[in-house]
Design a protein around this motif. Sequence first.
Motif, PDB file in Angstrom:
ATOM      1  N   CYS A  13       4.116  -4.645   3.105  1.00 15.02           N
ATOM      2  CA  CYS A  13       4.457  -4.958   2.166  1.00 15.02           C
ATOM      3  C   CYS A  13       5.610  -3.999   2.065  1.00 15.02           C
ATOM      4  O   CYS A  13       6.015  -3.174   3.145  1.00 15.02           O
ATOM      5  N   VAL A  31       3.727  -5.510  -3.419  1.00 12.27           N
ATOM      6  CA  VAL A  31       2.354  -5.043  -3.397  1.00 12.27           C
ATOM      7  C   VAL A  31       1.018  -6.304  -3.106  1.00 12.27           C
ATOM      8  O   VAL A  31       1.643  -7.188  -3.248  1.00 12.27           O
ATOM      9  N   CYS A  32       0.283  -5.269  -2.676  1.00 14.23           N
ATOM     10  CA  CYS A  32      -0.599  -6.271  -1.867  1.00 14.23           C
ATOM     11  C   CYS A  32      -2.050  -5.492  -2.030  1.00 14.23           C
ATOM     12  O   CYS A  32      -2.422  -4.556  -2.863  1.00 14.23           O
ATOM     13  N   CYS A  53       0.061  -1.356   5.369  1.00 16.29           N
ATOM     14  CA  CYS A  53      -0.113  -2.819   5.086  1.00 16.29           C
ATOM     15  C   CYS A  53       1.540  -3.289   5.293  1.00 16.29           C
ATOM     16  O   CYS A  53       2.226  -2.480   5.830  1.00 16.29           O
ATOM     17  N   CYS A 109      -2.609  -2.010  -1.079  1.00 15.56           N
ATOM     18  CA  CYS A 109      -1.798  -0.636  -1.481  1.00 15.56           C
ATOM     19  C   CYS A 109      -2.048  -1.161  -2.762  1.00 15.56           C
ATOM     20  O   CYS A 109      -1.211   0.463  -4.371  1.00 15.56           O
ATOM     21  N   LYS A 143       5.208  -0.561   4.244  1.00 13.60           N
ATOM     22  CA  LYS A 143       4.540   0.689   3.522  1.00 13.60           C
ATOM     23  C   LYS A 143       2.965   1.067   5.012  1.00 13.60           C
ATOM     24  O   LYS A 143       3.857   0.034   6.188  1.00 13.60           O
TER      25      LYS A 143
HETATM   26 ZN    ZN Z   1       0.784  -3.405  -0.153  1.00 12.05          ZN
END
Ligand code: ZN
Length: 508
Positions: free
Chosen positions: A59, A71-72, A57, A75, A54
């Motif tokens: 991900c 996701v993290c 990040c 995001c 992304k």
């Molecule tokens: Zn992320």
Amino acid sequence: MKRMGGATLCFRYPQLRDCAKKECPLNNGESSYRMEYEAVIGLETHVQLRTQSKMWCGCPNQYGSDPNTNVCPVCLGMPGSLPVPNEEALKQTALAGMLLNCDIPARAKFDRKNYFYPDAAKDYQISQFELPSNVGGYVEFEFEEGIQRVELNRAHLEEDVGKSFHFDKFSGVDFNRAGVPLLEIVTEACITSADMAYEYLNALKDILIYGGVSDCDMEKGMVRCDVNVSVRPKGSTELGGKIEIKNMNTFSGARKALEHEIERQIEDVTNGKTIPQSTRRWDDVAEITEEMRSKESAHDYRYFPCPDLMPLEPSEDWLADVRTRIVELPLARKQRFVKDYGIPEGDAETFKNDVPLGDYFEGIAKDAKNPKGVANLVINNLRAKLSETETDLASLKFEPSAVVQLVELMDSGKISSKIAQDTFVLMFKNGGSPKAIVEEKGWVQESDEDALGAWCDEAIAANPGPAEDFRNGKEAAINRIMGNVMKLSKGKANPGAVVQMLKDKLKC
Ligand code: ZN
Ligand code: ADP
Ligand code: MG
């Protein structure tokens, strides 16, 4: 459907809509009594960039995963998390700028576009407002027998947001898409018809796919388009009130929505109404647009510079590195194929759309005396066989030079085109050279006068009707007899020689 430019009205008495008709007392034939409208369209197209991860990040930028698995904290917009720019996305953006003929300013920056909505957990979207990465530019494409140019305003980088889903008793948001890098390409308000918008979108998509900037897979929602449209009296230089239709995810949908909306607006202004600036939604089933909300404008978003991200100041070396990725554009490729190889436009179009096939053709056409014949064989035989057998060019059993050889056998009159087809089928199935196949099968074209003469006599005797017709001046009747000769000779008779011989024999 009625298209643009078709509507007329009397502008002195707008309520009299029929004044274009002969019997209208106001229609004295002067054009000043009639008003025509034209459409003005501007498109904002969002395209997902082709990156591994992304925008801010690590991900994965991946379609089709289970909801909320890619996701993290970054995001998901958790407080205190910080974005780190994805270098590859920055390069893809610059490359897109180069392919779209934009200026790449020495300084660009990121801004926060603030709004409240469940799909943006941060309550803002990172975008570029004042200083976008790419400024200006244009896209050229074939339209109505010529080359059209659509001017661009900008092509900036932003992040995608989450996607809302509504179920029976609750709603949910999938954040897998949040933070995926998007390029937003904004045109000037210079598009004049729904068809032109459609062709522009296709050309844009082709360019981005060619450059490897995006896969532009419509089914995966990788391209989404907001269409802005207004109408104005033909020839006027002022813009009318614009309607924005958001989030069109197919090009044909965008075209339909535009056709409908243009007609609706013309109808309204013809009836003396004004068009209030607003956002409408396209209902794909009912094929109508409906009002969503009156349009927000930039100041509602309270854009401000993103304090977490440094401005972008691309160095010469960095830009030079991106420049090595520039590819030939689709339109240029098509034009070059026509010019360099003398092939028909339709064939060049096929090679533009099917890049591997075009590359294959180009690899062999360079050595061919008759590139046109090679193109014909590659498109009509090779491509057909590949799709019939669901295989690709990598698994071909014959050498590329075999295609050239086959065309040369045909051109030199050693084999007929019918035999060439049969040879190709064998070559495709088992590999090998056309020369060897033709010799092994004894397929060399027969041009021997005695052999041809015997077949011709037999065919004439077997077709007294057509022979009579030909003698009475019906030229086409010769084809029946010709077909019979080819059958008797199992496709080996030299067609040119046969036609000549049949004519000689039938005339006396
Ligand atoms: Zn992320
Ligand atoms: P907004 O801030 O409302 O999104 P912009 O000025 O950024 O509006 O323009 C968005 C798109 O709409 C651009 O492609 C622009 O060319 C187009 N546009 C602007 N005004 C009009 C108009 N009156 N009619 C048609 N298109 C328009
Ligand atoms: Mg907009």
